[in-house]
Design a protein around this motif. Structure first.
Motif, mmCIF file in Angstrom:
data_model
loop_
_atom_site.group_PDB
_atom_site.id
_atom_site.type_symbol
_atom_site.label_atom_id
_atom_site.label_comp_id
_atom_site.label_asym_id
_atom_site.label_seq_id
_atom_site.Cartn_x
_atom_site.Cartn_y
_atom_site.Cartn_z
ATOM 1 N N PRO A 143 6.870 -3.377 -17.249
ATOM 2 C CA PRO A 143 6.910 -2.090 -17.036
ATOM 3 C C PRO A 143 8.161 -1.372 -16.304
ATOM 4 C CG PRO A 143 5.515 -2.733 -15.203
ATOM 5 C CD PRO A 143 5.829 -3.914 -16.094
ATOM 6 N N SER A 144 8.511 -0.040 -16.430
ATOM 7 C CA SER A 144 9.319 0.463 -15.655
ATOM 8 C C SER A 144 8.730 0.409 -14.377
ATOM 9 C CB SER A 144 9.872 1.643 -16.152
ATOM 10 O OG SER A 144 10.502 1.529 -17.516
ATOM 11 N N PRO A 145 9.522 0.240 -13.059
ATOM 12 C CA PRO A 145 8.823 0.125 -11.949
ATOM 13 C C PRO A 145 8.441 1.625 -11.573
ATOM 14 C CG PRO A 145 11.144 -0.353 -11.861
ATOM 15 C CD PRO A 145 10.902 -0.463 -13.263
ATOM 16 N N SER A 146 7.084 1.706 -10.866
ATOM 17 C CA SER A 146 7.042 3.283 -10.385
ATOM 18 C C SER A 146 7.088 3.070 -9.033
ATOM 19 C CB SER A 146 5.675 3.498 -11.091
ATOM 20 O OG SER A 146 5.103 4.783 -10.381
ATOM 21 N N LEU A 147 7.863 3.716 -8.330
ATOM 22 C CA LEU A 147 8.109 3.268 -6.766
ATOM 23 C C LEU A 147 7.918 4.906 -6.174
ATOM 24 C CD1 LEU A 147 9.421 1.381 -4.581
ATOM 25 C CD2 LEU A 147 11.347 2.388 -4.966
ATOM 26 N N GLY A 148 7.022 4.658 -5.324
ATOM 27 C CA GLY A 148 6.752 5.876 -4.404
ATOM 28 C C GLY A 148 7.891 6.313 -3.596
ATOM 29 N N THR A 187 5.484 2.493 -1.882
ATOM 30 C CA THR A 187 4.119 2.236 -2.884
ATOM 31 C C THR A 187 4.769 1.776 -4.208
ATOM 32 O OG1 THR A 187 2.745 3.735 -1.816
ATOM 33 C CG2 THR A 187 1.966 2.955 -3.537
ATOM 34 N N LEU A 188 4.080 0.474 -4.348
ATOM 35 C CA LEU A 188 4.279 -0.068 -5.788
ATOM 36 C C LEU A 188 2.937 -0.271 -6.472
ATOM 37 C CD1 LEU A 188 6.800 -2.848 -5.101
ATOM 38 C CD2 LEU A 188 7.631 -0.874 -6.568
ATOM 39 N N GLY A 189 3.347 -0.368 -7.934
ATOM 40 C CA GLY A 189 2.170 -0.608 -8.839
ATOM 41 C C GLY A 189 1.935 -2.071 -8.521
ATOM 42 N N GLU A 190 0.867 -2.506 -9.283
ATOM 43 C CA GLU A 190 0.400 -4.132 -9.367
ATOM 44 C C GLU A 190 1.394 -4.890 -9.867
ATOM 45 O OE1 GLU A 190 -3.417 -6.873 -10.429
ATOM 46 O OE2 GLU A 190 -3.478 -4.975 -11.041
ATOM 47 N N TRP A 191 2.281 -4.525 -10.724
ATOM 48 C CA TRP A 191 3.028 -5.540 -11.794
ATOM 49 C C TRP A 191 4.419 -4.858 -11.355
ATOM 50 C CZ3 TRP A 191 0.446 -9.679 -12.020
ATOM 51 C CH2 TRP A 191 -0.774 -9.545 -12.343
ATOM 52 N N ASP A 192 4.784 -4.126 -10.552
ATOM 53 C CA ASP A 192 6.102 -3.476 -10.395
ATOM 54 C C ASP A 192 7.020 -4.392 -9.653
ATOM 55 O OD1 ASP A 192 5.065 -1.345 -11.902
ATOM 56 O OD2 ASP A 192 4.901 -0.172 -10.184
ATOM 57 N N ALA A 193 6.617 -5.216 -8.623
ATOM 58 C CA ALA A 193 7.338 -6.119 -8.083
ATOM 59 C C ALA A 193 8.697 -6.592 -8.773
ATOM 60 C CB ALA A 193 6.802 -7.033 -7.101
ATOM 61 N N LEU A 194 8.242 -7.471 -10.013
ATOM 62 C CA LEU A 194 9.291 -8.001 -10.685
ATOM 63 C C LEU A 194 10.293 -7.274 -11.486
ATOM 64 C CD1 LEU A 194 10.393 -10.792 -11.761
ATOM 65 C CD2 LEU A 194 8.430 -10.608 -13.626
ATOM 66 N N PRO A 195 9.888 -6.015 -12.066
ATOM 67 C CA PRO A 195 10.907 -5.216 -12.826
ATOM 68 C C PRO A 195 11.722 -4.562 -11.648
ATOM 69 C CG PRO A 195 8.586 -4.232 -13.227
ATOM 70 C CD PRO A 195 8.538 -5.859 -12.554
ATOM 71 N N LEU A 196 11.129 -4.132 -10.453
ATOM 72 C CA LEU A 196 11.979 -3.592 -9.377
ATOM 73 C C LEU A 196 13.065 -4.775 -9.015
ATOM 74 C CD1 LEU A 196 12.615 -1.529 -7.290
ATOM 75 C CD2 LEU A 196 10.982 -2.542 -6.084
#
Length: 206
Positions: A143-148, A187-196
């Motif tokens: 996913p495109s990372p959703s970063l708070g 804050t990151l979503g559950e699967w956002d670490a790798l795309p970030l």
């Protein structure tokens, strides 16, 4: 695909294909590990040494990473002060992250970033087959990372005061180098670490 397994890791050679970054490693699903935090029994470095002897069934080749993990700065510093007979450090553990955390992997994926060759290196055929089966699966979407919005607890005035104190230490000769920093929270979503990570890697492949 590896990120969906247990305890996944990536040691990324990034873009330095001619130097230390020539080889990248990845893996998941370890079969053993060691975790130690301040306050736990035993000497963490001695425990890690015992674990390495238990895990090291002989290197498969010169690059075999039989275990992957870290020793925190605080664990290393505490070992030094203990050896000198000084009292333990007073650093506050406000994250609850272990000071020593290693896992042993029976099979790992390896990529030569200079030639592009990929292979699985394993201690036995069963471990190799399990990792190859995972790598043969359809990759999950990134996913495109959703970063708070980033936030931090240190005010500008407090940070300036700390800089001033560091300058006093330097001027007095009490130290020669200080790594003064403050932590950013987001804050990151559950699967956002790798795309970030992949986005940061493209911007700054250090």
């Amino acid at each position: 695909r590896l990120s969906r397994g247990e305890r996944p890791f990536l040691l990324d050679g990034a873009c330095d294909a001619d130097g230390l970054g020539r080889v990248s490693w990845g893996g998941c699903d370890p079969d053993d590990g060691i975790v130690w935090s301040r306050g736990d029994a035993g000497d963490p470095l001695a425990l890690l040494g015992a674990a390495s002897r238990r895990w090291n069934a002989g290197p498969v080749d010169d690059f075999w990473p039989f275990a992957v993990g870290w020793v925190s700065y605080d664990a290393g510093a505490e070992a030094l002060v203990r050896a000198c007979g000084r009292p333990p450090l007073g650093a506050v553990d406000d994250l609850g992250v272990p000071d020593v955390d290693f896992a042993r992997y029976r099979a790992v994926w390896r990529r030569d970033n200079l030639t592009g060759r990929c292979e699985v290196v394993a201690l036995d055929g069963a471990a190799a087959s399990a990792l190859l089966d995972r790598l043969a699966r359809t990759p999950p979407p990134l996913p495109s990372p959703s970063l708070g919005a980033p936030r931090w607890s240190t005010s500008d005035d407090a940070y300036r005061r700390r800089v001033g104190r560091v300058l006093e230490y330097l001027g007095a000769g009490d130290c020669y180098q200080v790594n003064l920093s403050h932590r950013l929270h987001a804050t990151l979503g559950e699967w956002d670490a790798l795309p970030l990570y992949l986005r940061l890697r493209a911007l700054a492949p250090a």
